[in-house]
Design a protein around this motif. Structure first.
Motif, short mmCIF file in Angstrom:
data_model
loop_
_atom_site.label_atom_id
_atom_site.label_comp_id
_atom_site.label_asym_id
_atom_site.label_seq_id
_atom_site.Cartn_x
_atom_site.Cartn_y
_atom_site.Cartn_z
N LYS A 81 -22.10 18.96 -47.60
CA LYS A 81 -22.63 20.01 -46.73
C LYS A 81 -23.42 21.02 -47.58
N PHE A 87 -29.16 25.85 -47.23
CA PHE A 87 -29.64 25.61 -45.86
C PHE A 87 -30.85 26.51 -45.54
N ARG A 91 -34.36 24.95 -44.28
CA ARG A 91 -35.05 25.37 -43.06
C ARG A 91 -36.54 25.60 -43.26
#
Ligand SMILES: [Fe+2]
Length: 198
Positions: A81, A87, A91
């Motif tokens: 993860k 993240f 994006r």
């Protein structure tokens, strides 16, 4: 689906080259690109989209993640993860994608999908947090087939999900992640599409 004359071979090849360039780095996404394009066309036809919009949707489906070319391997290929920081970088593939296609007027037809394919119907998506009809229709169509194919595909970290389980997720997120009209139209054609999956 008949492509009209303006979908010239050179432009189509350019789209395929760019789409498969990112697939070379991101595992097994070339077949994903083809499948989501086929699914998107069938769904657009079910929704009675005009040919002009369908052409843009085709380009968008093929190029939706082209910006991932600009994401470093330690994030793009990370089996675990992503952290919040990673993240945030991931994006940005949306904006990187828009920058890449901006070099071609024809490829810019893909923009609404490239730029908005991670927006969600209830406004909880990224990058802009657009809501409902603020999200271009092509992006709302694409979001459904992109998630459906991701769920029903094998990835290095997961087995493919059963058809009924994947549809249950689309229904659960109808009106949250997805436009209800699009989910309802997909519901009619999905089983057939899944059975002829390549
Ligand atoms: Fe994406």
């Amino acid at each position: 689906m008949k492509l009209s004359d303006d979908l010239l071979q050179g432009n189509t090849e350019l789209m395929a080259v760019l789409g498969s360039a990112i697939a070379k780095r991101d595992s097994d996404t070339n077949s994903h690109n083809y499948r989501v394009t086929i699914y998107a066309i069938r769904l657009a036809e079910a929704l009675k989209l005009n040919p002009f919009d369908i052409h843009r949707l085709i380009a968008g489906a093929f190029l939706h993640d082209v910006g991932k070319i600009g994401i470093s391997d330690n994030i793009l290929l990370k089996p675990d993860k992503l952290t919040a920081e990673e993240f945030a970088i991931m994006r940005t593939h949306v904006l990187l994608g828009v920058e890449i296609i901006a070099h071609s007027a024809w490829l810019m037809g893909a923009r609404e999908v490239v730029e908005y394919h991670h927006e969600k119907y209830d406004g909880s998506g990224y990058l802009q947090g657009l809501k409902g009809d603020e999200i271009p229709f092509n992006a709302r169509i694409f979001a459904v087939v992109d998630v459906f194919d991701a769920l029903t595909s094998r990835r290095p970290y997961k087995a493919p999900m059963e058809f009924n389980d994947a549809m249950a997720i689309l229904h659960r997120d109808r009106g949250r992640h997805f436009d209800p009209i699009v989910v309802d139209a997909f519901n009619v054609i999905a089983r057939d599409l899944h059975q002829t999956r390549v």
